[in-house]
Scaffold this active site. Structure first.
Site, mmCIF file in Angstrom:
data_model
loop_
_atom_site.group_PDB
_atom_site.id
_atom_site.type_symbol
_atom_site.label_atom_id
_atom_site.label_comp_id
_atom_site.label_asym_id
_atom_site.label_seq_id
_atom_site.Cartn_x
_atom_site.Cartn_y
_atom_site.Cartn_z
ATOM 1 N N ARG A 74 55.369 82.396 90.408
ATOM 2 C CA ARG A 74 54.529 81.527 90.995
ATOM 3 C C ARG A 74 53.383 80.958 89.831
ATOM 4 O O ARG A 74 53.048 80.059 89.729
ATOM 5 C CB ARG A 74 53.530 82.226 92.144
ATOM 6 C CG ARG A 74 52.510 81.075 92.733
ATOM 7 C CD ARG A 74 53.180 79.941 93.308
ATOM 8 N NE ARG A 74 52.002 79.451 94.157
ATOM 9 C CZ ARG A 74 51.086 78.605 93.727
ATOM 10 N NH1 ARG A 74 51.141 78.329 92.321
ATOM 11 N NH2 ARG A 74 50.369 77.998 94.454
ATOM 12 N N ASP A 79 51.707 76.941 85.774
ATOM 13 C CA ASP A 79 51.548 76.648 84.578
ATOM 14 C C ASP A 79 52.288 75.436 84.318
ATOM 15 O O ASP A 79 51.426 74.323 83.826
ATOM 16 C CB ASP A 79 51.546 77.696 83.592
ATOM 17 C CG ASP A 79 51.366 77.401 82.410
ATOM 18 O OD1 ASP A 79 50.285 76.840 82.203
ATOM 19 O OD2 ASP A 79 52.354 77.988 81.232
ATOM 20 N N VAL A 82 51.444 71.954 86.252
ATOM 21 C CA VAL A 82 50.067 71.137 86.193
ATOM 22 C C VAL A 82 49.927 70.411 84.931
ATOM 23 O O VAL A 82 49.735 69.109 84.839
ATOM 24 C CB VAL A 82 48.939 72.162 86.141
ATOM 25 C CG1 VAL A 82 47.472 71.600 86.287
ATOM 26 C CG2 VAL A 82 49.047 72.607 87.687
ATOM 27 N N GLY A 84 51.775 71.037 81.817
ATOM 28 C CA GLY A 84 53.040 71.625 80.983
ATOM 29 C C GLY A 84 53.082 73.002 80.443
ATOM 30 O O GLY A 84 52.066 73.779 80.974
ATOM 31 N N ASP A 86 52.358 75.403 79.006
ATOM 32 C CA ASP A 86 51.359 75.739 77.733
ATOM 33 C C ASP A 86 50.350 76.843 77.634
ATOM 34 O O ASP A 86 49.329 77.106 77.154
ATOM 35 C CB ASP A 86 50.393 74.442 77.389
ATOM 36 C CG ASP A 86 49.500 74.059 78.344
ATOM 37 O OD1 ASP A 86 49.545 74.525 79.575
ATOM 38 O OD2 ASP A 86 48.736 73.102 78.173
ATOM 39 N N SER A 88 48.078 77.475 79.850
ATOM 40 C CA SER A 88 46.800 76.784 80.416
ATOM 41 C C SER A 88 46.205 77.728 81.754
ATOM 42 O O SER A 88 45.168 78.039 81.957
ATOM 43 C CB SER A 88 46.666 75.370 80.583
ATOM 44 O OG SER A 88 47.549 75.144 81.571
ATOM 45 N N PRO A 169 51.615 70.083 95.089
ATOM 46 C CA PRO A 169 51.767 69.564 96.442
ATOM 47 C C PRO A 169 51.491 70.580 97.533
ATOM 48 O O PRO A 169 51.623 71.721 97.367
ATOM 49 C CB PRO A 169 53.055 69.149 96.418
ATOM 50 C CG PRO A 169 53.819 69.910 95.468
ATOM 51 C CD PRO A 169 52.828 70.187 94.539
#
Length: 336
Positions: A74, A79, A82, A84, A86, A88, A169
């Site tokens: 998940r 990651d 959203v 890529g 990376d 984040s 989504p």
């Protein structure tokens, strides 16, 4: 039975050749060029044993908590889809992706921090958090029964984590909208049907499926595509309205798989109208998704092979390489 299986296998191969843009060359996965390389850290000598370090730490954690496979899946999905792959989603902060509504209950962060600490001790400033997340996810799911596939590395970490960018989504999305979303990330219908199979593990909450149980499409009735026995069972767990202070109960996505095992029972449940999430049940209504689901339900090895390919493709979404981004010292913060 053999004739039926052969029939579906032939159809599956035809669909795969038409819709998939992936291939296998000498056992390695071929995806769109990204700058990633197999055994990146070993080839460049920066951290030759990184994959062994990660595998060992993941195994130690998995022995104590087998739910880590679903948690990391998940986390990787959040990651990559959203901004890529990376890393984040690992960043702290009041306006970070981690604080977005869809992500607040995610787990797995502690294990990633643990791996990063070990790697910073052995290979300081060399291995990105984005790569750690992808490697740890592969190894955890492999322990649960998925194939351990060759994973290209060399990702660098993003510098920004933006809660407003989280556009995952709804779990009640139609198959058409779901496919459009996957295609917007460079994936296809085979990838979508394959990756949704991750829901053979993990859990959700009653609030997520309340509309399917009590008010599908504002009809004040349950989803007609949900097996009536499943509706009854879920209503016993999930009330129409929670009382003040009553917890939003956690329910398994696959009640027949309580031990987080990677199996293809998910596709059998879809075909029997027993999928917990609406997005999963919608696979029954797409001509290609239904066909692929039927093949995966009877062909576990077909799904395992497709899983390895699709996970590599997902792991290549929007990656940063070369001089882009940075190698964080701590996965929760960007470097000063």
């Amino acid at each position: 039975m053999v004739m039926r299986r052969d029939f579906y296998y032939i159809l599956f191969v035809i669909v795969s050749l038409v819709i998939a843009t992936i291939s296998i060359v000498d056992g390695a996965v071929t995806v769109q060029p990204t700058g990633l390389k197999r055994k990146f850290y070993k080839v460049n000598g920066q951290c030759p044993d990184v994959e062994e370090y990660v595998k060992h730490l993941v195994r130690d954690h998995w022995i104590a908590d087998r739910s880590i496979a679903a948690k990391l899946l998940r986390l990787s999905y959040s990651d990559c889809f959203v901004s890529g792959c990376d890393g984040s989603v690992l960043l702290d902060g009041p306006n970070s992706e981690k604080k977005a509504r869809q992500n607040v209950a995610l787990g797995g962060f502690a294990l990633i921090d643990r791996i990063k600490t070990v790697l910073e001790d052995r290979c300081p400033g060399k291995v990105s958090c984005a790569d750690i997340l992808q490697l740890a996810t592969r190894d955890a799911v492999s322990l649960a029964g998925a194939p351990s596939y060759p994973l290209k590395t060399g990702r660098r970490d993003g510098l920004v984590s933006n809660k407003a960018a989280v556009d995952l989504p709804s779990p009640s999305i139609s198959w058409e909208a779901s496919l459009a979303y996957f295609r917007s990330k460079g994936l296809d219908v085979l990838d979508m049907t394959t990756l949704l199979g991750a829901h053979t593990m993990g859990s959700t909450r009653c609030s997520v499926i309340a509309d399917r149980l009590y008010n599908f499409n504002n009809t004040r009735k349950p989803d007609p595509n949900m097996d009536i026995s499943l509706v009854r069972d879920m209503r016993k767990i999930c009330p129409a309205r929670r009382k003040r202070g009553q917890a939003d109960k956690v329910i398994p996505l696959n009640p027949e798989n309580p031990k987080y095992k990677f199996d293809n029972n998910y596709y059998t449940r879809v075909l029997n109208k027993k999928a917990i999430l609406g997005v999963d049940q919608q696979l029954l209504f797409g001509p290609d998704t239904k066909l692929i689901s039927e093949e995966f339900a009877i062909g576990f090895e077909d799904w395992r092979k497709s899983w390895a390919l699709s996970m590599n493709r997902m792991g290549s979404i929007g990656v940063l390489t070369g001089d882009q981004g940075q190698i964080r010292k701590h996965c929760r913060f960007v470097n000063n």
